[in-house]
Motif scaffolding. Structure first.
Motif, PDB file in Angstrom:
ATOM      1  N   VAL A  11      46.088  30.571   6.789  1.00 29.60           N
ATOM      2  CA  VAL A  11      46.111  29.110   6.684  1.00 29.60           C
ATOM      3  C   VAL A  11      44.678  28.601   6.557  1.00 29.60           C
ATOM      4  CG1 VAL A  11      48.228  28.886   8.018  1.00 29.60           C
ATOM      5  CG2 VAL A  11      46.041  28.839   9.197  1.00 29.60           C
ATOM      6  N   PRO A  12      44.487  27.467   5.902  1.00 29.88           N
ATOM      7  CA  PRO A  12      43.147  26.893   5.785  1.00 29.88           C
ATOM      8  C   PRO A  12      42.618  26.489   7.155  1.00 29.88           C
ATOM      9  CG  PRO A  12      44.661  25.887   4.209  1.00 29.88           C
ATOM     10  CD  PRO A  12      45.486  26.692   5.147  1.00 29.88           C
ATOM     11  N   VAL A  13      41.352  26.803   7.415  1.00 34.06           N
ATOM     12  CA  VAL A  13      40.746  26.437   8.700  1.00 34.06           C
ATOM     13  C   VAL A  13      39.431  25.700   8.481  1.00 34.06           C
ATOM     14  CG1 VAL A  13      41.813  28.263  10.071  1.00 34.06           C
ATOM     15  CG2 VAL A  13      39.702  28.751   8.836  1.00 34.06           C
ATOM     16  N   GLY A  14      39.337  24.987   7.380  1.00 40.01           N
ATOM     17  CA  GLY A  14      38.157  24.179   7.123  1.00 40.01           C
ATOM     18  C   GLY A  14      38.140  22.923   7.968  1.00 40.01           C
ATOM     19  N   ALA A  15      37.136  22.088   7.753  1.00 41.63           N
ATOM     20  CA  ALA A  15      36.964  20.879   8.554  1.00 41.63           C
ATOM     21  C   ALA A  15      38.171  19.954   8.434  1.00 41.63           C
ATOM     22  CB  ALA A  15      35.693  20.154   8.126  1.00 41.63           C
ATOM     23  N   GLU A  16      38.697  19.817   7.213  1.00 44.98           N
ATOM     24  CA  GLU A  16      39.848  18.942   7.007  1.00 44.98           C
ATOM     25  C   GLU A  16      41.086  19.472   7.732  1.00 44.98           C
ATOM     26  OE1 GLU A  16      42.112  15.759   5.731  1.00 44.98           O
ATOM     27  OE2 GLU A  16      39.941  16.053   5.737  1.00 44.98           O
ATOM     28  N   ALA A  17      41.291  20.788   7.647  1.00 46.62           N
ATOM     29  CA  ALA A  17      42.449  21.384   8.314  1.00 46.62           C
ATOM     30  C   ALA A  17      42.343  21.239   9.825  1.00 46.62           C
ATOM     31  CB  ALA A  17      42.562  22.859   7.933  1.00 46.62           C
ATOM     32  N   LEU A  18      41.161  21.462  10.366  1.00 47.52           N
ATOM     33  CA  LEU A  18      40.966  21.326  11.812  1.00 47.52           C
ATOM     34  C   LEU A  18      41.139  19.871  12.247  1.00 47.52           C
ATOM     35  CD1 LEU A  18      37.935  23.725  12.388  1.00 47.52           C
ATOM     36  CD2 LEU A  18      40.345  24.139  12.905  1.00 47.52           C
ATOM     37  N   ARG A  19      40.712  18.936  11.401  1.00 50.22           N
ATOM     38  CA  ARG A  19      40.888  17.518  11.731  1.00 50.22           C
ATOM     39  C   ARG A  19      42.367  17.182  11.821  1.00 50.22           C
ATOM     40  NH1 ARG A  19      42.165  12.890   9.577  1.00 50.22           N
ATOM     41  NH2 ARG A  19      42.580  13.856   7.543  1.00 50.22           N
ATOM     42  N   GLU A  20      43.162  17.740  10.913  1.00 48.73           N
ATOM     43  CA  GLU A  20      44.606  17.475  10.934  1.00 48.73           C
ATOM     44  C   GLU A  20      45.260  18.073  12.176  1.00 48.73           C
ATOM     45  OE1 GLU A  20      46.364  18.769   7.332  1.00 48.73           O
ATOM     46  OE2 GLU A  20      45.404  17.216   6.096  1.00 48.73           O
ATOM     47  N   VAL A  21      44.760  19.217  12.635  1.00 49.58           N
ATOM     48  CA  VAL A  21      45.323  19.841  13.837  1.00 49.58           C
ATOM     49  C   VAL A  21      45.171  18.919  15.044  1.00 49.58           C
ATOM     50  CG1 VAL A  21      45.036  21.726  15.500  1.00 49.58           C
ATOM     51  CG2 VAL A  21      45.085  22.219  13.053  1.00 49.58           C
ATOM     52  N   VAL A  22      44.026  18.251  15.145  1.00 46.66           N
ATOM     53  CA  VAL A  22      43.772  17.414  16.329  1.00 46.66           C
ATOM     54  C   VAL A  22      44.207  15.970  16.130  1.00 46.66           C
ATOM     55  CG1 VAL A  22      41.868  18.865  17.098  1.00 46.66           C
ATOM     56  CG2 VAL A  22      41.393  16.938  15.598  1.00 46.66           C
ATOM     57  N   THR A  23      44.663  15.605  14.928  1.00 46.00           N
ATOM     58  CA  THR A  23      45.127  14.227  14.711  1.00 46.00           C
ATOM     59  C   THR A  23      46.617  14.148  14.397  1.00 46.00           C
ATOM     60  OG1 THR A  23      44.502  14.373  12.360  1.00 46.00           O
ATOM     61  CG2 THR A  23      42.864  13.472  13.893  1.00 46.00           C
ATOM     62  N   GLU A  24      47.203  15.214  13.879  1.00 46.16           N
ATOM     63  CA  GLU A  24      48.629  15.230  13.558  1.00 46.16           C
ATOM     64  C   GLU A  24      49.445  15.372  14.848  1.00 46.16           C
ATOM     65  OE1 GLU A  24      52.144  15.056  11.999  1.00 46.16           O
ATOM     66  OE2 GLU A  24      50.414  14.963  10.641  1.00 46.16           O
ATOM     67  N   PRO A  25      50.342  14.412  15.163  1.00 42.75           N
ATOM     68  CA  PRO A  25      51.103  14.479  16.419  1.00 42.75           C
ATOM     69  C   PRO A  25      51.875  15.780  16.600  1.00 42.75           C
ATOM     70  CG  PRO A  25      51.359  12.324  15.398  1.00 42.75           C
ATOM     71  CD  PRO A  25      50.634  13.181  14.408  1.00 42.75           C
ATOM     72  N   LEU A  26      52.458  16.298  15.519  1.00 42.78           N
ATOM     73  CA  LEU A  26      53.238  17.528  15.653  1.00 42.78           C
ATOM     74  C   LEU A  26      52.361  18.699  16.085  1.00 42.78           C
ATOM     75  CD1 LEU A  26      56.063  18.760  13.346  1.00 42.78           C
ATOM     76  CD2 LEU A  26      54.188  20.312  13.896  1.00 42.78           C
ATOM     77  N   SER A  27      51.222  18.876  15.426  1.00 44.88           N
ATOM     78  CA  SER A  27      50.346  19.991  15.784  1.00 44.88           C
ATOM     79  C   SER A  27      49.747  19.805  17.171  1.00 44.88           C
ATOM     80  CB  SER A  27      49.242  20.153  14.737  1.00 44.88           C
ATOM     81  OG  SER A  27      48.466  18.974  14.632  1.00 44.88           O
ATOM     82  N   LEU A  28      49.459  18.575  17.546  1.00 45.09           N
ATOM     83  CA  LEU A  28      48.972  18.326  18.909  1.00 45.09           C
ATOM     84  C   LEU A  28      50.032  18.707  19.935  1.00 45.09           C
ATOM     85  CD1 LEU A  28      47.021  14.928  18.762  1.00 45.09           C
ATOM     86  CD2 LEU A  28      46.134  17.166  19.424  1.00 45.09           C
TER      87      LEU A  28
END
Length: 410
Positions: free
Chosen positions: A282-299
């Protein structure tokens, strides 16, 4: 011919693969390769490889390589899990109510609390109606590997507790997969699967040992369950649970022990790592990491694995010890129990599988984000647990040096 002669001596490589430490290392290498490949200039090659289709279309088995890894190779992994579960239920740590109380209670707490926290944090998010199941799983191989590496100084009861907990947790994850991710059930295919599984059970009871009978039966069972609309890994669990675990008087080992002895190296050295290779990219760039900490499901997934597992396992263990005949494992204090409970947050393989199943109807980007959350949370749980285990190991070692003739009290 004796059972001893039926089982060929294991090679040194096979014996080596059976250790939790090496299994965890192989899994880590496969995960690292997937992550590097998926985030390299050759990411397109990785995605194209995952989507290659092979298999007979007439049997509805023209699956992608990623699907073959999840449905086919993981069926072998779950068969080994089924063998382990059957052995624990019949002759092992879960064979009596008193023995099973603590690990089963811990496993239930370690499923209910993470699911509840995930639903609370991710409420209203697309896909959350099924994604709450992602943090309920514990990766038994990875967790035992971390314990073997960082917790070798802890009493043996730590491994027994974690094993019982993980086996019970796996049973819960199997139920979740079977109930939530079965759709459009085909009664005819289910009947074929039931008949094949019944034949397997009958041959086991008749003490038949011919592998050339069991392999076709297993393939028919797997194909029928896949066709029936149930996730095909359930076939592995079903056949594992139907395998005989008590040896006859003329046997050195029961069939379940022989099969586990032979298949565990393949499960640890090939099946699980190949699945990780196809699932963990899976992508682990800055954008992907930002989505991990902002997307309610991933949180919700991260909170469920990191906080929910610890609170659920430890809290349920405390409650079971207070209100049932269950007792704390000998030699383990509550801080030791907390360290082992933290290992429950290593969801990894089974959580990645559930993420794919739960979000199959959602956007590919959301699936990738959920997988990234699983990887980050599992890595964090492993590192935190390792630090806690090393600390507790030093305490036990210092205590043993101070009072060498007195066993550690429970």
């Amino acid at each position: 011919m004796s059972a001893r002669r039926l089982v060929a001596p294991a090679s040194e490589f096979a014996r080596y693969l059976r250790t939790e430490t090496v299994g965890g290392v192989v899994l880590l290498i496969a995960t690292a390769v997937a992550l590097i490949w998926a985030n390299s200039p050759w990411a397109g090659v990785y995605e194209a490889m995952r989507e290659i289709r092979v298999g007979p279309a007439a049997l509805h088995l023209d699956l992608t390589l990623a699907q073959w890894a999840a449905d086919g190779l993981l069926a072998i992994f779950f068969f080994v899990v089924g063998l382990e579960l059957k052995r624990e239920l019949v002759v092992g740590e879960l064979s009596t109510v008193r023995q099973a109380l603590l690990p089963v209670a811990a496993a239930l707490g370690g499923m209910i609390v993470p699911a509840g926290l995930a639903l609370l944090v991710g409420r209203g998010a697309p896909g959350m109606d099924q994604a709450w199941a992602i943090p309920v799983a514990t990766d038994i191989a990875f967790a035992l590997g971390v314990l073997a590496l960082a917790g070798s100084a802890l009493p043996a009861a730590a491994r027994v507790f974690l094993l019982g907990l993980a086996v019970a947790d796996d049973l819960g994850a199997i139920v979740v997969i079977a109930v939530l991710f079965s759709s459009g059930l085909q009664v005819g295919a289910l009947a074929v699967a039931a008949a094949a599984a019944g034949l397997y059970w009958w041959l086991q009871r008749r003490r038949v040992r011919a592998w050339w009978l069991y392999v076709p039966i297993a393939l028919v069972t797997w194909t029928a369950i896949h066709e029936a609309g149930v996730h095909a890994t359930i076939a592995g669990v079903l056949l594992g649970l139907l395998t005989r675990v008590k040896p006859d008087p003329d046997e050195d080992e029961a069939p379940a022990v022989r099969l586990e002895h032979r298949l565990q190296p393949w499960s640890a050295g090939l099946c699980v790592p190949v699945f990780a290779l196809f699932a963990a990219g899976v992508p682990v760039g800055a954008e992907a990491l930002r989505e991990v900490v902002t997307e309610p499901l991933s949180l919700g997934v991260v909170v469920g694995l990191l906080l929910g597992k610890l609170l659920g396992i430890l809290g349920a263990s405390w409650l079971a010890i207070r209100i049932t005949p269950a007792c704390r494992p000998r030699g383990l204090g509550w801080r030791d129990m907390a360290a082992v409970s933290m290992l429950g947050g290593v969801g990894f393989t089974v959580s990645l599988l559930i993420a794919e199943l739960a979000l199959a109807d959602q956007s590919p980007q959301l699936v990738q984000t959920a997988k990234a959350a699983v990887l980050l949370a599992s890595a964090a749980a492993a590192l935190i647990a390792a630090a806690m285990l090393v600390r507790r190991g030093r305490v036990h070692a210092a205590r043993a040096e101070t009072v060498p003739d007195t066993p550690t009290s429970g």
